[in-house]
Structures are given as structure tokens and as C-alpha cells.
Write a protein that holds these residues in place. Structure first.
Motif, PDB file in Angstrom:
ATOM      1  N   THR A  40       0.841  -1.182   0.000  1.00 15.02           N
ATOM      2  CA  THR A  40       0.000   0.000   0.000  1.00 15.02           C
ATOM      3  C   THR A  40       0.884   1.243   0.000  1.00 15.02           C
ATOM      4  O   THR A  40       1.786   1.362   0.808  1.00 15.02           O
ATOM      5  N   CYS A  41       0.618   2.141  -0.911  1.00 15.97           N
ATOM      6  CA  CYS A  41       1.380   3.388  -1.017  1.00 15.97           C
ATOM      7  C   CYS A  41       0.385   4.538  -0.974  1.00 15.97           C
ATOM      8  O   CYS A  41      -0.490   4.638  -1.827  1.00 15.97           O
ATOM      9  N   TYR A  42       0.518   5.364   0.023  1.00 17.21           N
ATOM     10  CA  TYR A  42      -0.361   6.509   0.144  1.00 17.21           C
ATOM     11  C   TYR A  42       0.223   7.707  -0.591  1.00 17.21           C
ATOM     12  O   TYR A  42       1.441   7.857  -0.698  1.00 17.21           O
ATOM     13  N   GLU A  43      -0.629   8.555  -1.082  1.00 17.35           N
ATOM     14  CA  GLU A  43      -0.201   9.736  -1.824  1.00 17.35           C
ATOM     15  C   GLU A  43       0.790  10.569  -1.015  1.00 17.35           C
ATOM     16  O   GLU A  43       1.739  11.129  -1.558  1.00 17.35           O
ATOM     17  N   ALA A  44       0.607  10.617   0.292  1.00 15.99           N
ATOM     18  CA  ALA A  44       1.506  11.406   1.147  1.00 15.99           C
ATOM     19  C   ALA A  44       2.944  10.934   1.027  1.00 15.99           C
ATOM     20  O   ALA A  44       3.880  11.717   1.161  1.00 15.99           O
ATOM     21  N   PHE A  45       3.152   9.625   0.781  1.00 15.81           N
ATOM     22  CA  PHE A  45       4.518   9.127   0.628  1.00 15.81           C
ATOM     23  C   PHE A  45       5.184   9.768  -0.574  1.00 15.81           C
ATOM     24  O   PHE A  45       6.374  10.045  -0.561  1.00 15.81           O
ATOM     25  N   ARG A  64      11.127  -5.386   6.830  1.00 11.38           N
ATOM     26  CA  ARG A  64      10.970  -6.826   7.045  1.00 11.38           C
ATOM     27  C   ARG A  64      11.565  -7.212   8.400  1.00 11.38           C
ATOM     28  O   ARG A  64      10.982  -8.007   9.138  1.00 11.38           O
ATOM     29  N   HIS A  65      12.717  -6.642   8.740  1.00 11.15           N
ATOM     30  CA  HIS A  65      13.392  -6.916  10.008  1.00 11.15           C
ATOM     31  C   HIS A  65      12.472  -6.597  11.200  1.00 11.15           C
ATOM     32  O   HIS A  65      12.437  -7.333  12.176  1.00 11.15           O
ATOM     33  N   PHE A  66      11.740  -5.503  11.104  1.00 10.81           N
ATOM     34  CA  PHE A  66      10.852  -5.075  12.191  1.00 10.81           C
ATOM     35  C   PHE A  66       9.424  -5.616  12.052  1.00 10.81           C
ATOM     36  O   PHE A  66       8.571  -5.316  12.869  1.00 10.81           O
ATOM     37  N   GLY A  67       9.168  -6.379  10.981  1.00 15.25           N
ATOM     38  CA  GLY A  67       7.823  -6.920  10.783  1.00 15.25           C
ATOM     39  C   GLY A  67       6.802  -5.849  10.467  1.00 15.25           C
ATOM     40  O   GLY A  67       5.650  -5.936  10.888  1.00 15.25           O
ATOM     41  N   LEU A  68       7.229  -4.806   9.726  1.00 21.06           N
ATOM     42  CA  LEU A  68       6.347  -3.683   9.398  1.00 21.06           C
ATOM     43  C   LEU A  68       6.039  -3.645   7.911  1.00 21.06           C
ATOM     44  O   LEU A  68       6.795  -4.149   7.089  1.00 21.06           O
ATOM     45  N   LEU A  69       4.931  -3.012   7.599  1.00 18.58           N
ATOM     46  CA  LEU A  69       4.596  -2.671   6.218  1.00 18.58           C
ATOM     47  C   LEU A  69       4.882  -1.195   6.041  1.00 18.58           C
ATOM     48  O   LEU A  69       4.760  -0.415   6.987  1.00 18.58           O
ATOM     49  N   ILE A  70       5.222  -0.794   4.837  1.00 16.93           N
ATOM     50  CA  ILE A  70       5.549   0.615   4.612  1.00 16.93           C
ATOM     51  C   ILE A  70       4.358   1.507   4.957  1.00 16.93           C
ATOM     52  O   ILE A  70       4.527   2.626   5.425  1.00 16.93           O
ATOM     53  N   SER A  71       3.151   0.992   4.779  1.00 16.33           N
ATOM     54  CA  SER A  71       1.961   1.793   5.083  1.00 16.33           C
ATOM     55  C   SER A  71       1.768   1.989   6.589  1.00 16.33           C
ATOM     56  O   SER A  71       0.964   2.809   6.999  1.00 16.33           O
ATOM     57  N   GLN A  72       2.514   1.249   7.416  1.00 13.90           N
ATOM     58  CA  GLN A  72       2.405   1.414   8.856  1.00 13.90           C
ATOM     59  C   GLN A  72       3.298   2.542   9.386  1.00 13.90           C
ATOM     60  O   GLN A  72       3.159   2.947  10.535  1.00 13.90           O
ATOM     61  N   SER A  74       4.537   6.333   9.737  1.00 17.33           N
ATOM     62  CA  SER A  74       3.991   7.676   9.551  1.00 17.33           C
ATOM     63  C   SER A  74       4.871   8.399   8.538  1.00 17.33           C
ATOM     64  O   SER A  74       6.019   8.012   8.297  1.00 17.33           O
ATOM     65  N   VAL A  75       4.338   9.439   7.941  1.00 12.65           N
ATOM     66  CA  VAL A  75       5.110  10.217   6.971  1.00 12.65           C
ATOM     67  C   VAL A  75       6.391  10.759   7.614  1.00 12.65           C
ATOM     68  O   VAL A  75       7.472  10.620   7.035  1.00 12.65           O
ATOM     69  N   PRO A  76       6.340  11.357   8.826  1.00 17.36           N
ATOM     70  CA  PRO A  76       7.587  11.831   9.431  1.00 17.36           C
ATOM     71  C   PRO A  76       8.601  10.705   9.675  1.00 17.36           C
ATOM     72  O   PRO A  76       9.805  10.905   9.514  1.00 17.36           O
ATOM     73  N   ALA A  77       8.130   9.523  10.058  1.00 20.50           N
ATOM     74  CA  ALA A  77       9.050   8.398  10.274  1.00 20.50           C
ATOM     75  C   ALA A  77       9.738   8.012   8.972  1.00 20.50           C
ATOM     76  O   ALA A  77      10.957   7.784   8.941  1.00 20.50           O
ATOM     77  N   LEU A  78       8.985   7.948   7.903  1.00 16.31           N
ATOM     78  CA  LEU A  78       9.578   7.596   6.613  1.00 16.31           C
ATOM     79  C   LEU A  78      10.538   8.691   6.143  1.00 16.31           C
ATOM     80  O   LEU A  78      11.613   8.388   5.626  1.00 16.31           O
TER      81      LEU A  78
END
Length: 103
Positions: A40-45, A64-72, A74-78
Motif C-alpha cells: 500500500t502506497c499513500y499519496e503522502a509518501f 521486514r526486520h521489524f515486521g512492518l509494512l511501509i503503510s504502517q 507515519s510520513v515523518p518516520a519515513l
């Protein structure tokens, strides 16, 4: 709530390579459960993170290491992860997923 025309406009405006495939969920697909090989890719990305494609491998491995999806993320984290990645390249450092533990 996106149309095919809108996705085309996004790809043109943000100069996303033609090999990148955007899909609109249909049937039993949802943003929470994308088909195999998609995420999932949000426009904000694209707009706020100025994300590029393909996504750098270190980001995919760290997720993958943290078991996360990119959609999880937040924009500031990314934005922060991408900033660290860019700085590491500028300094000639190689990162691994464990390097993101402190972030």
C-alpha cells in the motif's frame, strides 16, 4: 478513492518509472491486505516524502526486520528513515537493518 486517470497523473508528475505498477484494490482486495508482490502506497509518501521507486533495498529489509509494512510508517518516520539513508550514502556508510534499531 483513486481513479486510473489520477494514478497516471501522479506517475507523470512525480516522474515514476514506467516499470512501477500501481493498482487500485478491487473485489476482496484492500489497502490493509494488498495482493502478493504489492504494498500500500499513500499519496503522502509521494508528496511529502518525495519517495522514489524502486524503494531502496535497505528500507525494504529494515521493514521486514521489524515486521512492518511501509503503510504502517507515519510520513515523518519515513522522512526520517530516508534522511538517514541519504546521509549514509553521502558519508559512504553501508547500513544494515540493525542500524535502524535506534530510530
Amino acid at each position: 478513492m483513486v481513479s486510473s486517470d489520477y494514478l497516471t497523473t501522479l506517475k507523470d508528475f512525480y516522474q515514476i518509472p514506467s516499470g512501477v505498477v500501481f493498482r487500485i484494490p478491487n473485489g476482496n482486495e484492500s489497502v490493509k491486505n494488498p495482493p502478493e508482490g504489492f504494498f500500500t502506497c499513500y499519496e503522502a509518501f509521494l508528496v511529502y516524502c518525495r519517495m522514489w521507486f524502486p524503494i531502496p533495498g535497505i528500507i525494504v529489509r529494515a521493514l521486514r526486520h521489524f515486521g512492518l509494512l511501509i503503510s504502517q510508517l507515519s510520513v515523518p518516520a519515513l522522512q526520517h528513515w530516508l534522511g538517514v539513508l541519504i546521509l549514509s550514502y553521502e558519508l559512504g556508510m553501508d547500513l544494515n537493518p540493525g542500524d535502524f534499531e535506534g530510530f
